[in-house]
Write a protein that holds these residues in place. Structure first.
Motif, PDB file in Angstrom:
ATOM      1  N   PRO A  58      28.043  31.699  36.051  1.00  0.00           N
ATOM      2  CA  PRO A  58      29.258  30.939  36.345  1.00  0.00           C
ATOM      3  C   PRO A  58      29.662  29.981  35.224  1.00  0.00           C
ATOM      4  CG  PRO A  58      27.888  31.062  38.293  1.00  0.00           C
ATOM      5  CD  PRO A  58      27.082  31.647  37.165  1.00  0.00           C
ATOM      6  N   ARG A  59      28.706  29.285  34.635  1.00  0.00           N
ATOM      7  CA  ARG A  59      29.072  28.326  33.575  1.00  0.00           C
ATOM      8  C   ARG A  59      29.667  29.039  32.364  1.00  0.00           C
ATOM      9  NH1 ARG A  59      24.455  27.904  29.793  1.00  0.00           N
ATOM     10  NH2 ARG A  59      22.756  28.990  30.836  1.00  0.00           N
ATOM     11  N   ASP A  60      29.157  30.246  32.044  1.00  0.00           N
ATOM     12  CA  ASP A  60      29.700  31.001  30.914  1.00  0.00           C
ATOM     13  C   ASP A  60      31.108  31.502  31.225  1.00  0.00           C
ATOM     14  OD1 ASP A  60      27.301  30.589  29.555  1.00  0.00           O
ATOM     15  OD2 ASP A  60      26.457  32.513  30.208  1.00  0.00           O
ATOM     16  N   LEU A  61      31.306  31.961  32.451  1.00  0.00           N
ATOM     17  CA  LEU A  61      32.639  32.407  32.851  1.00  0.00           C
ATOM     18  C   LEU A  61      33.608  31.231  32.832  1.00  0.00           C
ATOM     19  CD1 LEU A  61      34.438  34.719  33.834  1.00  0.00           C
ATOM     20  CD2 LEU A  61      33.706  34.164  36.170  1.00  0.00           C
ATOM     21  N   GLY A  62      33.161  30.094  33.339  1.00  0.00           N
ATOM     22  CA  GLY A  62      34.000  28.894  33.307  1.00  0.00           C
ATOM     23  C   GLY A  62      34.383  28.501  31.894  1.00  0.00           C
ATOM     24  N   ALA A  63      33.430  28.590  30.965  1.00  0.00           N
ATOM     25  CA  ALA A  63      33.727  28.268  29.566  1.00  0.00           C
ATOM     26  C   ALA A  63      34.741  29.247  28.997  1.00  0.00           C
ATOM     27  CB  ALA A  63      32.443  28.282  28.732  1.00  0.00           C
ATOM     28  N   ARG A  64      34.586  30.536  29.297  1.00  0.00           N
ATOM     29  CA  ARG A  64      35.529  31.553  28.799  1.00  0.00           C
ATOM     30  C   ARG A  64      36.944  31.327  29.320  1.00  0.00           C
ATOM     31  NH1 ARG A  64      34.765  35.281  24.759  1.00  0.00           N
ATOM     32  NH2 ARG A  64      32.728  36.212  24.925  1.00  0.00           N
ATOM     33  N   LEU A  65      37.035  30.869  30.562  1.00  0.00           N
ATOM     34  CA  LEU A  65      38.340  30.663  31.186  1.00  0.00           C
ATOM     35  C   LEU A  65      38.831  29.221  31.049  1.00  0.00           C
ATOM     36  CD1 LEU A  65      37.733  32.680  34.474  1.00  0.00           C
ATOM     37  CD2 LEU A  65      39.009  33.425  32.458  1.00  0.00           C
ATOM     38  N   ALA A  66      38.047  28.382  30.393  1.00  0.00           N
ATOM     39  CA  ALA A  66      38.362  26.959  30.238  1.00  0.00           C
ATOM     40  C   ALA A  66      38.550  26.296  31.603  1.00  0.00           C
ATOM     41  CB  ALA A  66      39.583  26.765  29.342  1.00  0.00           C
ATOM     42  N   MET A  67      37.590  26.547  32.496  1.00  0.00           N
ATOM     43  CA  MET A  67      37.635  26.007  33.852  1.00  0.00           C
ATOM     44  C   MET A  67      36.345  25.268  34.147  1.00  0.00           C
ATOM     45  SD  MET A  67      39.003  29.080  36.224  1.00  0.00           S
ATOM     46  CE  MET A  67      40.649  29.735  36.046  1.00  0.00           C
ATOM     47  N   GLY A  68      36.482  24.162  34.844  1.00  0.00           N
ATOM     48  CA  GLY A  68      35.320  23.460  35.338  1.00  0.00           C
ATOM     49  C   GLY A  68      34.866  24.064  36.656  1.00  0.00           C
ATOM     50  N   SER A  69      33.727  23.588  37.146  1.00  0.00           N
ATOM     51  CA  SER A  69      33.182  24.151  38.381  1.00  0.00           C
ATOM     52  C   SER A  69      34.093  23.909  39.575  1.00  0.00           C
ATOM     53  CB  SER A  69      31.782  23.597  38.643  1.00  0.00           C
ATOM     54  OG  SER A  69      31.837  22.197  38.826  1.00  0.00           O
ATOM     55  N   GLY A  70      34.853  22.817  39.563  1.00  0.00           N
ATOM     56  CA  GLY A  70      35.769  22.538  40.668  1.00  0.00           C
ATOM     57  C   GLY A  70      36.893  23.547  40.785  1.00  0.00           C
ATOM     58  N   THR A  71      37.246  24.182  39.698  1.00  0.00           N
ATOM     59  CA  THR A  71      38.277  25.230  39.706  1.00  0.00           C
ATOM     60  C   THR A  71      37.644  26.607  39.828  1.00  0.00           C
ATOM     61  OG1 THR A  71      39.649  23.840  38.292  1.00  0.00           O
ATOM     62  CG2 THR A  71      40.256  26.156  38.424  1.00  0.00           C
ATOM     63  N   LEU A  72      36.507  26.784  39.177  1.00  0.00           N
ATOM     64  CA  LEU A  72      35.863  28.092  39.162  1.00  0.00           C
ATOM     65  C   LEU A  72      35.291  28.482  40.532  1.00  0.00           C
ATOM     66  CD1 LEU A  72      35.126  30.499  37.353  1.00  0.00           C
ATOM     67  CD2 LEU A  72      32.929  29.365  36.935  1.00  0.00           C
ATOM     68  N   THR A  73      34.714  27.528  41.248  1.00  0.00           N
ATOM     69  CA  THR A  73      34.103  27.845  42.545  1.00  0.00           C
ATOM     70  C   THR A  73      35.113  28.459  43.513  1.00  0.00           C
ATOM     71  OG1 THR A  73      32.352  26.223  42.250  1.00  0.00           O
ATOM     72  CG2 THR A  73      32.838  26.896  44.519  1.00  0.00           C
ATOM     73  N   PRO A  74      36.301  27.859  43.696  1.00  0.00           N
ATOM     74  CA  PRO A  74      37.272  28.506  44.593  1.00  0.00           C
ATOM     75  C   PRO A  74      37.751  29.870  44.077  1.00  0.00           C
ATOM     76  CG  PRO A  74      37.979  26.259  44.069  1.00  0.00           C
ATOM     77  CD  PRO A  74      36.753  26.548  43.264  1.00  0.00           C
ATOM     78  N   LEU A  75      37.833  30.035  42.755  1.00  0.00           N
ATOM     79  CA  LEU A  75      38.214  31.327  42.186  1.00  0.00           C
ATOM     80  C   LEU A  75      37.162  32.371  42.568  1.00  0.00           C
ATOM     81  CD1 LEU A  75      39.504  32.091  38.649  1.00  0.00           C
ATOM     82  CD2 LEU A  75      37.540  33.324  39.510  1.00  0.00           C
ATOM     83  N   LEU A  76      35.887  32.047  42.408  1.00  0.00           N
ATOM     84  CA  LEU A  76      34.824  32.981  42.773  1.00  0.00           C
ATOM     85  C   LEU A  76      34.814  33.254  44.267  1.00  0.00           C
ATOM     86  CD1 LEU A  76      31.981  31.697  40.427  1.00  0.00           C
ATOM     87  CD2 LEU A  76      33.461  33.702  40.112  1.00  0.00           C
ATOM     88  N   ASP A  77      35.110  32.225  45.066  1.00  0.00           N
ATOM     89  CA  ASP A  77      35.218  32.423  46.516  1.00  0.00           C
ATOM     90  C   ASP A  77      36.292  33.459  46.838  1.00  0.00           C
ATOM     91  OD1 ASP A  77      33.235  30.498  46.959  1.00  0.00           O
ATOM     92  OD2 ASP A  77      34.676  28.915  47.475  1.00  0.00           O
ATOM     93  N   ARG A  78      37.445  33.352  46.157  1.00  0.00           N
ATOM     94  CA  ARG A  78      38.540  34.305  46.395  1.00  0.00           C
ATOM     95  C   ARG A  78      38.127  35.721  46.004  1.00  0.00           C
ATOM     96  NH1 ARG A  78      41.396  30.041  44.053  1.00  0.00           N
ATOM     97  NH2 ARG A  78      41.626  31.149  42.074  1.00  0.00           N
ATOM     98  N   LEU A  79      37.470  35.858  44.846  1.00  0.00           N
ATOM     99  CA  LEU A  79      37.047  37.191  44.403  1.00  0.00           C
ATOM    100  C   LEU A  79      36.034  37.797  45.371  1.00  0.00           C
ATOM    101  CD1 LEU A  79      36.749  36.735  40.527  1.00  0.00           C
ATOM    102  CD2 LEU A  79      38.645  37.707  41.849  1.00  0.00           C
ATOM    103  N   GLU A  80      35.165  36.967  45.906  1.00  0.00           N
ATOM    104  CA  GLU A  80      34.211  37.456  46.910  1.00  0.00           C
ATOM    105  C   GLU A  80      34.926  37.829  48.202  1.00  0.00           C
ATOM    106  OE1 GLU A  80      29.813  35.721  46.071  1.00  0.00           O
ATOM    107  OE2 GLU A  80      31.210  34.281  46.960  1.00  0.00           O
ATOM    108  N   GLN A  81      35.890  37.018  48.634  1.00  0.00           N
ATOM    109  CA  GLN A  81      36.633  37.318  49.858  1.00  0.00           C
ATOM    110  C   GLN A  81      37.387  38.636  49.746  1.00  0.00           C
ATOM    111  OE1 GLN A  81      39.010  33.794  50.347  1.00  0.00           O
ATOM    112  NE2 GLN A  81      37.315  32.602  51.207  1.00  0.00           N
ATOM    113  N   HIS A  82      37.883  38.950  48.558  1.00  0.00           N
ATOM    114  CA  HIS A  82      38.588  40.217  48.335  1.00  0.00           C
ATOM    115  C   HIS A  82      37.622  41.384  48.144  1.00  0.00           C
ATOM    116  CE1 HIS A  82      42.176  37.715  47.546  1.00  0.00           C
ATOM    117  NE2 HIS A  82      42.834  38.805  47.926  1.00  0.00           N
ATOM    118  N   GLY A  83      36.349  41.086  47.985  1.00  0.00           N
ATOM    119  CA  GLY A  83      35.354  42.139  47.802  1.00  0.00           C
ATOM    120  C   GLY A  83      35.234  42.652  46.383  1.00  0.00           C
TER     121      GLY A  83
END
Length: 188
Positions: A58-83
């Protein structure tokens, strides 16, 4: 190419305008594929990074997308919800997680990229460029590497110490791997 053709001066910014147009078309394509998958642009960019780079912390993905954990966590939640993606334990360190594409996510990205490759192949044929997709992508990779080398060289010559201003819109920066999976020359 004739001698007269080689000496024609193009207006300043011609290359920048053409590259900007290619980036805009690419962004429109990403937005279209994101809509079809029912996700946002940032979600799609995350899927593309995982697709190209494989399981990602997650931290590497966040760095690539220029996102902190507060933004990345909900993004990952959405990707998991969509399967499309899942958080799995890191095989070497159970305290860490890896983000992986699910079979559904892999299939969705395979389909999106295969379709886009088909579109580019058709466009190459439409404008009369020979050699096919392989030759075209090889040329783009070589051109990108050559441009990156020259930018890094100019920065070193001028003693540039500023860290900003050269990031690509997709989160990659000069000297990092590009999507073809090949190494950028500035990493050597």
């Amino acid at each position: 190419m004739g001698e007269a053709e080689a000496t024609v001066q193009m207006p300043a910014g011609t290359a920048t305008r053409a590259i900007r147009h290619v980036l805009q078309v690419g962004d429109a394509a990403r937005q279209s594929y994101a809509r079809r998958l029912g996700v946002g642009r940032s979600d799609y960019l995350a899927l593309a990074h995982i697709y190209y780079e494989g399981p990602t912390q997650p931290r590497d993905l966040g760095a690539r997308l220029a996102m902190g954990s507060g933004t990345l966590t909900p993004l990952l939640d959405r990707l998991e919800q969509h399967g499309y993606a899942a958080r799995t334990p890191h095989p070497l360190d159970r305290r860490r997680l890896l983000i992986v594409l699910t079979p559904q996510g892999q299939a969705a990205m395979d389909a999106a990229f295969a379709e886009f490759d088909g579109i580019v192949t058709e466009a190459l044929e439409a404008v009369g460029l020979s050699g096919g997709l392989g030759r075209f992508t090889s040329l783009l990779d070589q051109l990108s590497d050559a441009i990156a080398e020259r930018i890094v060289s100019r920065e070193q010559e001028k003693g540039s110490t500023s860290g900003g201003g050269h990031g690509r819109e997709d989160g990659n920066h000069l000297g990092q791997n590009h999507p073809s999976g090949t190494e950028n020359p500035s990493e050597r």
